[in-house]
Design an enzyme around this catalytic site. Structure first.
Site, PDB file in Angstrom:
ATOM      1  CE  LYS A 290     148.810 -43.510  14.724  1.00  0.00           C
ATOM      2  NZ  LYS A 290     148.841 -42.520  15.727  1.00  0.00           N
TER       3      LYS A 290
ATOM      4  CD  GLU B 159     146.774 -34.603  14.123  1.00  0.00           C
ATOM      5  OE1 GLU B 159     145.765 -33.984  14.104  1.00  0.00           O
ATOM      6  OE2 GLU B 159     146.979 -35.884  14.575  1.00  0.00           O
TER       7      GLU B 159
ATOM      8  CB  SER C 268     151.105 -50.448  16.802  1.00  0.00           C
ATOM      9  OG  SER C 268     152.457 -49.926  16.227  1.00  0.00           O
TER      10      SER C 268
HETATM   11  C1  LIG Z   1     152.481 -48.111  13.508  1.00  0.00           C
HETATM   12  C2  LIG Z   1     152.537 -46.886  14.485  1.00  0.00           C
HETATM   13  N1  LIG Z   1     152.663 -47.292  15.585  1.00  0.00           N
HETATM   14  C3  LIG Z   1     152.589 -46.429  16.548  1.00  0.00           C
HETATM   15  C4  LIG Z   1     152.488 -45.158  16.230  1.00  0.00           C
HETATM   16  C5  LIG Z   1     152.576 -44.042  17.779  1.00  0.00           C
HETATM   17  O1  LIG Z   1     151.412 -43.714  17.758  1.00  0.00           O
HETATM   18  P1  LIG Z   1     150.505 -44.112  19.256  1.00  0.00           P
HETATM   19  O2  LIG Z   1     151.385 -43.798  20.309  1.00  0.00           O
HETATM   20  O3  LIG Z   1     149.433 -42.813  19.130  1.00  0.00           O
HETATM   21  O4  LIG Z   1     149.881 -45.401  18.979  1.00  0.00           O
HETATM   22  C6  LIG Z   1     152.297 -44.570  15.080  1.00  0.00           C
HETATM   23  C7  LIG Z   1     152.272 -43.034  14.856  1.00  0.00           C
HETATM   24  O5  LIG Z   1     152.172 -42.757  13.583  1.00  0.00           O
HETATM   25  C8  LIG Z   1     152.311 -45.563  14.096  1.00  0.00           C
HETATM   26  O6  LIG Z   1     152.169 -45.148  12.769  1.00  0.00           O
END
Ligand SMILES: Cc1ncc(COP(=O)(O)O)c(C=O)c1O
Length: 395
Positions: free
Chosen positions: A88, A110, A375
């Protein structure tokens, strides 16, 4: 074909389905983004902060033990190692710098799980911007540690009491604030969703994930991977990984959504189980009932608990550029344990969905090379795991 086109469409999806009052805000944003993305000073300061502050480039780690066990070659793109612990921060830095260049002194955002809110509070502190974060009252209760982190960083957290008191309600409230205060305020949206230009802009700010992974795998393996795998909530970490490989037709993309309690019940699998519809300013796949009302979503991973998805993924789905699968809460927790116990890496529960999917993938793909986007890191999810284990023991 350029993605999106000038009106912000990815094939039939995307666009700007908004009230008249928002069109001025979005036009100002679109013009600013189109000019600053070519501006050398803007690009220089963004890459300075991404490298020196956030910790890019992130490693592409060969996960030896899970590779051996599964009979695959698994590489992890380590976004969990970034400052604040998730991808993020890439988008938060990009948009906050844009806000600064546009002369805005106040940022609103948000947040659901709180990861995006923490990233925004962090960059606002760094760049000396006032910061108000809208968060559903339910999420405020569930994510106390992240609420505390945001407050420590100097942000004001505003609980939202309307609707289901979760992410979609926080989003609505942020849009309302933006319309009223557009002269001074920048709305920093957290995923590749919403009206044009957000899906394009968030994708571009997350694209370093795929750009780096592409050159790293070429160095390590001398070839492109067979598969890219990433979890899909709103769709930002996945599109950041996929997009730079778009023209490499031999590389297959798999997005993993949350099947929650199961696809027949309560889940967040908008692409697998939803229908096209308009939600929060764009046309995309969305979970809806027979009257077109938005359904509540569920996932054990707070960041996947959202009934919509970014429009570029809808386009990838119908054009068959990507395949979308769904992994249940129980399976995601299995993925969480698998990576923790075999590699010494505790993944975010969101990423654990993608990790779990390696198991069914391995069945028919022995010897193939896969890049998984890790992620975020899982410290934030330890209370959820504790509660999950206690519930299982009671059964
Ligand atoms: C660690 C992590 N991975 C994935 C996501 C999912 O979001 P996005 O599909 O936008 O990557 C989030 C959302 O809060 C997250 O905190």
């Amino acid at each position: 074909m350029s993605l999106p086109n000038k009106k912000g469409y990815f094939g039939a999806f995307g666009g700007k389905y908004i009230p008249e009052t928002l069109s001025v805000c979005l036009k100002e944003l679109e013009n600013a983004y189109n000019s600053y993305k070519r501006d050398s000073k803007f690009k220089q300061s963004l890459s300075f902060y991404l490298n020196e502050y956030a910790g890019r480039p992130t490693p592409l780690y060969f996960a030896q033990r899970i590779s051996k066990q599964l009979g695959l070659k698994v590489y992890l793109k380590r976004e969990d190692l970034l400052h604040t612990g998730a991808h993020k921060i890439n988008n938060a830095l990009g948009q906050a710098l844009l806000a600064k260049h546009m002369g805005k002194h106040r940022v609103i955002a948000e947040t659901g799980a709180g990861q995006h809110g923490v990233a925004v509070a962090t960059v606002c502190s760094l760049l000396s911007l006032d910061c108000d974060i809208y968060m559903g009252a339910e999420d405020v209760k569930r994510q106390q540690m992240n609420v505390l982190r945001m407050k420590v960083l100097g942000a004001n957290v505003i609980p939202v009491e309307s609707g289901s008191k979760t992410l979609k309600d926080a989003c609505n409230e942020a849009f309302r604030d933006w319309v009223t205060n557009v002269r001074t305020t920048y709305y920093l949206l957290g995923s590749a969703v919403g009206p044009h230009p957000y899906p394009m802009m968030v994708r571009d700010f997350q694209a370093p994930i795929g750009i780096e992974a592409r050159s790293q795998i070429l160095k390590k393996e001398g070839r492109l991977p067979d598969y890219l795998l990433a979890c899909v909530g709103g769709g930002s970490n996945s599109i950041g990984l996929f997009y730079p490989f778009f023209a490499d037709k031999q590389v297959k993309f798999i997005g993993v959504e949350a099947a929650g309690f199961g696809l027949g019940g309560y889940h967040s699998a908008s692409l697998v189980k939803g229908e096209p519809g308009v939600f929060q300013g764009s046309l995309s796949y969305v979970l809806q009932d027979e009257f077109g009302q938005i359904k509540n979503a569920h996932s054990v991973a707070p960041g996947l608990d959202y009934p919509g998805v970014g429009p570029e993924h809808s386009y990838y789905k119908v054009s068959k550029r990507a395949k979308y699968e769904a992994v249940s809460d129980d399976q995601a927790v299995e993925g969480f344990r698998f990576l923790s116990e075999l590699e010494g890496i505790i993944p975010a529960l969101e990423s654990a969905h993608a990790i779990y999917y390696l198991k069914p993938l391995a069945k028919k793909n022995k010897g193939k090379t896969v890049i998984v986007c890790l992620s975020g890191r899982g410290d934030k999810d330890l209370d959820i795991i504790k509660e999950y284990n206690q519930k299982k023991q009671r059964k």
